[in-house]
Structures are given as C-alpha cells and as structure tokens.
Write an enzyme that holds these catalytic residues in place. Sequence first.
Site, PDB file in Angstrom:
ATOM      1  CG  ASP A   8      14.696  37.385 -20.565  1.00 20.21           C
ATOM      2  OD1 ASP A   8      14.144  38.385 -20.067  1.00 20.21           O
ATOM      3  OD2 ASP A   8      15.841  36.997 -20.239  1.00 20.21           O
ATOM      4  CG  ASP A  10      18.286  42.923 -19.746  1.00 16.01           C
ATOM      5  OD1 ASP A  10      19.115  43.729 -20.150  1.00 16.01           O
ATOM      6  OD2 ASP A  10      17.112  43.229 -19.425  1.00 16.01           O
ATOM      7  NE  ARG A 113       6.511  49.811 -20.616  1.00 16.76           N
ATOM      8  CZ  ARG A 113       6.246  48.805 -21.477  1.00 16.76           C
ATOM      9  NH1 ARG A 113       6.650  48.878 -22.733  1.00 16.76           N
ATOM     10  NH2 ARG A 113       5.591  47.737 -21.082  1.00 16.76           N
TER      11      ARG A 113
END
Length: 382
Positions: A8, A10, A113
Amino acid sequence: MIKAVLFDMDGVLVDSEDLSIEIGIKYFKSKGYEAKKENFLSHLGTGMADFVLGAAAELKADDVTVSDADSYYHEVYEKELESHHIAMSGAEEVLRNFKAAGMKIAICSSAQRWKVEANIRALSLSPDFFDIVIAEDMIRRNKSNPDIYLMASAMLGVDLSDAIVIEDSPGGVLAGINAKIRTVALTTTMSREEALLSGADRVISDISELAEIKDAISLEKYLFGIADKEILYGASYVKSTGLPVRMEVINKCIAKALEARDNAYSPYSEYKVGAAVLSASSGMIYCGSNIENSSYGATICAERNAITTALTNEGSLGIDLLVVASDDYPPAPPCAVCLQVIAEFAKADTLVILVDTKGRKEEYLLSSLLPKPFVFPTMRKS
Ligand code: THU
C-alpha cells in the site's frame, strides 16, 4: 517463499495521511464547514471518494462532490509536496533492497493515479522502478475488497501464497486478508492494539523495520519466523469462534481486571493485583486476584486465579486477551510462573495489556514476555 511484495502507499511508503487530513480540513473550510481530524480518521486508506464523502456525511455537507474535492486536492497536494518531505524513513532502501533481491514490487493504492505518481516522485523513484503500479483507476471495488491484491498477484503471475501485503489501515489489512495473502500491518496509522486485532498475520512498527533485510529468506524469517514458535505456545489453546475482539471488549477487560484488583487478599505484601482473561471460544471474561497465605509459598497470583476460574467454568480455554492490573509503574507484568501457565492456553501473538490504577497502559505480545515457554514433548505441535 516470498516472490512479490504488494505495498500500500499512503501510510506505508509515504507519510501523507496528516497532509491529506490537513488539506481535507482546508477544503471543507473553503466550503463553509468546520471539519476536524476525527472526521477523516475512519475514512483513510479506502480511496478519495470514501475519504471525502465519509467526512461529508459526518459533517452533513451535502453539497460536497468528489470531483470538486479531487481537483482542489490535486492542486494543493502537488504544491504542498514542494515543501513537505513525505517519504517514510527507510522506504526507499526497502524498495531498492527487495528489488535487488529479485522480489517483485507492486504499489497497490486506492488513491488517485495523480497522487500515486506524486508520491512516487516524493520517494525519488520513477513509476517504472515498480513491476506494477495499481491506483484507483484500475479497480472497481475498493479496499477492503480483495480485488486490488488479487489483481496485483495475477498481473505479476505470482501465487497468492508467494505474495505478501504491507498495509497501514484496517480496510487495507482486510483487503489483504480477504485476498488470502499474508498481510503485515504497520502501526503508522493504527494503534498497536488496533493493528494486533486487525487480523493481520504480523504487526511491525513501520517500514524502516525492514530496511536491513536484503533477501527473501531473511524477510520470511523476520516477518513470519514467529510461526515456528507457535509450536511452543498454546499446548491447549482452544480456537476462537471468530468473534472479533473489539475495543469495547478490551476496555471491559481492563475495567474487570481493576475491579478484581480491589478484591485481592494480600495482607502480607499489601501488593494488589487483578487479572482478566478473555475466552476465545465464548467471549466471556474471567477474573482473578492474588490470594496470599500465612505460608507465603502457598500464594497464588492473580493471573493463575483468573485462568483456573476460566477453566473451571468452561472446561477448556483459549486466551485471546489478558489484562493485568496493579498499582505499580511501569505496570507489573505476569511473573515467570504465570507466563508459563498463560502459554499453555495462549498463542505467541496473544495480546497482554498491563495497566495501573491511573489508567496508564502497556501492551505486549506474549512471545515478547516469554520467548521460549517449556512445552512437554507430547504436547508439542509439529
Ligand atoms: N503477584 C501476582 O498476583 N501476579 C504476578 O504475576 C506477580 C506477583 C502477586 C503475588 C503476591 O501476592 C504479590 O503479587 C507480591 O508478590
């Protein structure tokens, strides 16, 4: 064997959650709403739409749209990155080491994105460093659905059992678990308690913990070597029915342990201890206090009294959580004898919470308090 690491982004590779919340607060302010950090916390890690609409629902901000919020975010985020250093310490090394070791590297982010690409720049890397970069535009159903991780494994041509997921949010951890991929939870966004209870296969503090690891075997050992130790624990652990251990249950166990402490019979030491164990199979909480004796050696500790009460009531036991309450600081851990007894009915990753009467608390995994319990040969699981 770990062949692919699905990251992942963030909260794992970049520390952008605070910045995102800051921008969220500014955005809602520009629309005339006073948002607070808390309005966003439970909507992290599941994509922009959830993030904005989740907070909007809490604030009753019906006029807020995802596309309006996104264009505001895009502009402010890119600008803020010029002055904010958001790369997590150790992230770049981990990515470079894993890649050099031949593992495939994927970004699996629910973010837009543009944000994923901005974050990659913040890591001083380019998108083609990664084997794949999945962002919001490639998936219909966001985390906690398993889609993003199933897609990543399929695109990389790696079996689910050969991949691992690294996540920081409860929704993200669930996505990994739902994909049946071994999932590592970081405590960058979640508290340690939350991470331990998230269902993740392993909890570590942050990505820098992996910065020294240079090959797949060491990574496997570091993250899941604890599995070897499982044979040493829980000779008689009775499996959970799957009832989640929620925060209110933890708080109830703490309250009960403190209550049990009041009932201690300790006229000799005047040291009172209370304990509460949560039964994995029934969800019941059993308590014990220390009971001393004129013949000092006949004293029984609070933890063992709680365990014998649980066993007397249920006939078998698996401990999902143990709380020990004392009036000491740091709060007292179970003694060595009690740890050995606890290990009979618990697992390496059973959570042990120590509290004092002023509400201070410390959390441990059983394996860190007792790394090598004795298990009688016929009881060893192999
Ligand atoms: N005690 C406990 O109840 N639990 C422990 O794990 C450590 C010690 C009690 C036993 C005795 O009554 C008092 O604390 C002082 O040793």
